[in-house]
Design an enzyme around this catalytic site. Structure first.
Site, PDB file in Angstrom:
ATOM      1  N   HIS A   4       0.831  -1.217   0.000  1.00 42.55           N
ATOM      2  CA  HIS A   4       0.000   0.000   0.000  1.00 42.55           C
ATOM      3  C   HIS A   4       0.850   1.246   0.000  1.00 42.55           C
ATOM      4  O   HIS A   4       0.338   2.338   0.074  1.00 42.55           O
ATOM      5  CB  HIS A   4      -0.878   0.090   1.248  1.00 42.55           C
ATOM      6  N   CYS A   5       2.162   1.087   0.004  1.00 47.50           N
ATOM      7  CA  CYS A   5       2.990   2.293   0.169  1.00 47.50           C
ATOM      8  C   CYS A   5       3.776   2.647  -1.088  1.00 47.50           C
ATOM      9  O   CYS A   5       3.542   3.684  -1.692  1.00 47.50           O
ATOM     10  CB  CYS A   5       3.941   2.092   1.348  1.00 47.50           C
ATOM     11  N   ILE A   6       4.691   1.758  -1.489  1.00 42.85           N
ATOM     12  CA  ILE A   6       5.639   2.143  -2.552  1.00 42.85           C
ATOM     13  C   ILE A   6       4.924   2.460  -3.879  1.00 42.85           C
ATOM     14  O   ILE A   6       5.265   3.447  -4.532  1.00 42.85           O
ATOM     15  CB  ILE A   6       6.732   1.057  -2.747  1.00 42.85           C
TER      16      ILE A   6
END
Ligand SMILES: NC(=O)c1ccc[n+]([C@@H]2O[C@H](COP(=O)([O-])OP(=O)(O)OC[C@H]3O[C@@H](n4cnc5c(N)ncnc54)[C@H](O)[C@@H]3O)[C@@H](O)[C@H]2O)c1
Length: 451
Positions: free
Chosen positions: A288-290
């Site tokens: 869900h971040c990079i």
């Protein structure tokens, strides 16, 4: 001139009558804390605060998650059931799906999702809803911290005005800060309890109170001069990763075409003791971040009139990797006078990274979708993922299997997508005639071919 220590760096503010009172409540642990969002970020945080001695309420609209936590079980892989159970039994932690239960809290910490919408723009609806819930329950002397990853300016320009609708005024009787979460699910060394935390308030009281709160369970808290710096620091960290992964993925493709093993190249370069830090290629980026966070930066930069060329380029390279992987497999089959259609492919690992149970946004799903599009038969093995989520809204047909004599006999080829520690690589290598290793676990030798 003496070195400047970050003090919050805000212009001098009048003393706030409520700040010392809240500081005292943080000190003696009588402050009541509400954490909004009990996911990968919010639940570990709620547990650490409860273990530090606070009474913590976790609010989440998912009734099922709430019941699970209240029955002493953890919905998050990195948080053990026994910790949750002990805190629930000791009445230090309780979960609720009812916004009314937010009444009477001194600190609110918002850990809700910040996805992208269909046109890759920030989806701020979750923060908006959570902020309105908080605003309904504010009283003078409350601290509100945003932990969700977001664009610089969110805390000052978006969150604070929503909270001030309550009639309270920032830095006077309401303290607001941003503190990014850096948790790395599945990481056995670093967790919410030992990763240094950045805090930046909308004013000095917000910064100081947020710092005091996190210091109740963390060794290192790093205050910065504003919420914007804290927001940008988080985006910088993850954009740095996305860009470097994009570069090394490109390098991997170049190496393959030149007959060079990219992992050997990275190992060699890593012997340089300064000025180099290794990043590794793979089938694409997930989680869900990079894949998401750089778009928050790009969106804000565009509003400022900047084009973010590094971000766009890395996104382009990283998002083409699943196709490249399938193209590489086609090429390998072609060399063996075979076609992808009808080939039985065993996909090893579908979670977005090793040793986690989360397959959302995993590039492995895109690889499987692409294989199925070309008519391959796919089975997957992943000890942590019982069922495949959809890939960009499309159902996948691949069924789950175990690594066994039966699945080895079934497979014509295996693709290593996520190298979980639980896999027995030696056995895989011994039994499957052709292996495409996108993660450098087996390195190229015999029946193993790299990315
Ligand atoms: N997962 C990570 O590794 C990680 C690491 C660092 C930062 N972050 C950031 O932290 C934030 C949360 O991520 P996550 O991984 O914990 O997400 P998650 O999906 O695991 O959990 C979010 C939770 O918030 C709940 N929620 C939705 N709307 C809500 C509302 N209005 N009020 C209260 N709860 C609500 C959801 O039901 C869900 O349980 C995101 O901004 C993410 O980018 C995530």
């Amino acid at each position: 001139m003496s070195a400047q220590i970050p003090t919050g760096g805000h212009p001098a503010h009048p003393p706030s009558p409520h700040a010392p009172h809240l500081a005292q409540k943080l000190q003696d642990r009588s402050a009541r804390i509400a954490v909004l969002g009990l996911g990968y970020v919010g639940l570990p945080l709620a547990v650490h605060l409860a273990r530090a001695g606070f009474s913590v309420t976790g609010f989440d609209p998912q009734e099922q998650k709430v019941s699970l936590i209240n029955s002493g079980r953890s919905p998050v892989q990195d948080v053990p059931d026994d910790q949750v159970n002990a805190l629930v039994l000791g009445e230090k932690l309780r979960a609720t799906a009812s916004p009314a239960a937010l009444q009477g809290h001194d600190v609110f910490i918002i850990c809700v999702p910040t996805p992208l919408d269909a046109s890759k723009q920030p989806e701020m609806g979750y923060i908006h809803t959570a902020a309105l819930h908080v605003a309904d329950h504010l009283r003078p002397g409350t601290l509100v911290i945003l932990e969700s990853t977001t664009y610089p300016g969110t805390t000052d320009e978006f969150l604070l005005p929503l909270l001030e609708k309550s009639g309270l005024k920032g830095e006077h009787d309401l303290y607001v800060a941003f503190s990014p979460e850096r948790v790395d699910p599945g990481n056995r060394t670093f967790n919410t309890g030992n990763i240094p935390k950045i805090v930046g308030g909308t004013g000095p009281h917000g910064t100081a109170l947020a710092q005091q709160l996190y210091e109740t369970f963390l060794e290192r808290v790093f205050p910065v001069s504003s919420a914007r710096v804290a927001e940008m620091a988080k985006l910088h960290e993850n954009t740095f990763r996305a860009v470097n992964i994009g570069y090394v993925n490109e390098l991997a493709m170049i190496c393959t075409s030149l007959g060079i093993n990219v992992w050997e190249v990275i190992d060699a370069a890593s012997t340089k003791p300064f000025g180099f830090m290794p990043f590794y290629p793979g089938p694409g980026i997930g989680g869900h971040c990079i894949p998401l966070d750089p778009h928050y930066l790009a969106w804000r930069a565009r509003k400022q009139g900047f084009s973010t060329r590094f971000i766009e380029l890395a996104d382009q390279v990283n998002s083409q990797m699943p196709r490249y992987v399938v193209g590489r497999l086609m090429q390998l089959l072609n060399d063996r006078h075979k076609s992808i259609r009808g080939t039985r492919v065993l996909a090893l690992g579908v979670a977005y990274k090793p040793d986690v149970d989360d397959a959302r946004e995993s590039p492995a799903l895109d690889v499987i979708a692409e294989l199925e599009r070309f008519g391959a038969q796919v089975q997957y093995a992943d000890p942590y993922v019982p069922q495949l989520p959809q890939a960009h809204g499309h159902d996948l047909h691949a069924t789950r299997t175990e690594l066994s004599a039966e699945s080895y006999a079934w497979a014509d080829v295996a693709i290593i997508l996520t190298p979980h520690a639980a896999f027995d690589w030696e056995s895989v290598q011994r039994h499957i005639p052709l292996i495409l290793d996108t993660r450098g676990v087996l390195r190229a030798s015999g029946n193993v071919v790299t990315l």
